[in-house]
Write an enzyme that holds these catalytic residues in place. Structure first.
Site, PDB file in Angstrom:
ATOM      1  CB  CYS A  13     -42.108 -11.360 -11.288  1.00  0.00           C
ATOM      2  SG  CYS A  13     -42.991 -12.603 -12.258  1.00  0.00           S
ATOM      3  NE  ARG A  19     -38.519 -12.013 -12.346  1.00  0.00           N
ATOM      4  CZ  ARG A  19     -38.331 -10.704 -12.447  1.00  0.00           C
ATOM      5  NH1 ARG A  19     -37.310 -10.143 -11.814  1.00  0.00           N
ATOM      6  NH2 ARG A  19     -39.144  -9.954 -13.161  1.00  0.00           N
ATOM      7  CG  ASP A 130     -37.702 -11.843 -16.200  1.00  0.00           C
ATOM      8  OD1 ASP A 130     -37.846 -13.085 -16.295  1.00  0.00           O
ATOM      9  OD2 ASP A 130     -38.518 -11.028 -16.657  1.00  0.00           O
TER      10      ASP A 130
END
Length: 158
Positions: A13, A19, A130
């Site tokens: 990520c 994440r 996100d």
């Protein structure tokens, strides 16, 4: 997968504190529960340099503890080596995918298959948003998406 063959997956990520460490921890738990942890090399990384050296976001850690999963990852950036040594690089959104494809074009012998983790979601939620600017509920959503996607990824033939 041939007997004794080790497969590898790198979850990616933007900052490697929300994440991707959640996806990494979820996948580690799944392979451990299935007793196939010795058949997988698992890690996570960032496309950016923003958070290198930092632990996962405390809200993500709180969410994972609630589900009985520990996280002990320290953020790092994707390296050229990663493209040559991982079988799969699974990322969270289109921006990650673009950055990874661009970086992979600069690597000789890129062996990694670069995909969105959400491509494995049975509920067809392609993007894992996100949660950094969100709240605990957003981290829970990321966790749930990662569980669905990682289960489906693990079940597919490799």
């Amino acid at each position: 997968m041939a007997a004794g063959e080790v497969k590898s997956v790198l979850f990616v990520c933007l900052g490697n504190i929300c994440r991707s460490p959640i996806a990494e921890a979820v996948f580690r738990k799944l392979v451990t529960d299935e007793k196939v942890e010795n058949k997988w090399r698992i890690d996570s990384a960032a496309t950016s340099t923003y958070e290198i050296g930092n632990p996962p976001d405390y809200r993500g850690q709180t969410c994972m503890k609630k589900h009985g999963i520990t996280m002990n990852h320290i953020a790092r950036q994707v390296t050229k080596d990663d493209f040559q040594t991982f079988d799969y690089i699974l990322c969270m959104d289109e921006s990650n995918l673009r950055d990874l494809k661009r970086k992979s074009n600069q690597v000789k012998d890129c062996k990694a298959k670069i995909e969105l983790l959400g491509a494995y979601d049975p509920q067809k939620q392609l993007i894992i948003e996100d949660p950094y600017y969100g709240n605990e509920k957003d981290f829970e959503t990321v966790y749930e998406q990662c569980v669905r996607c990682c289960k489906a990824f693990l079940e597919k033939p490799h």
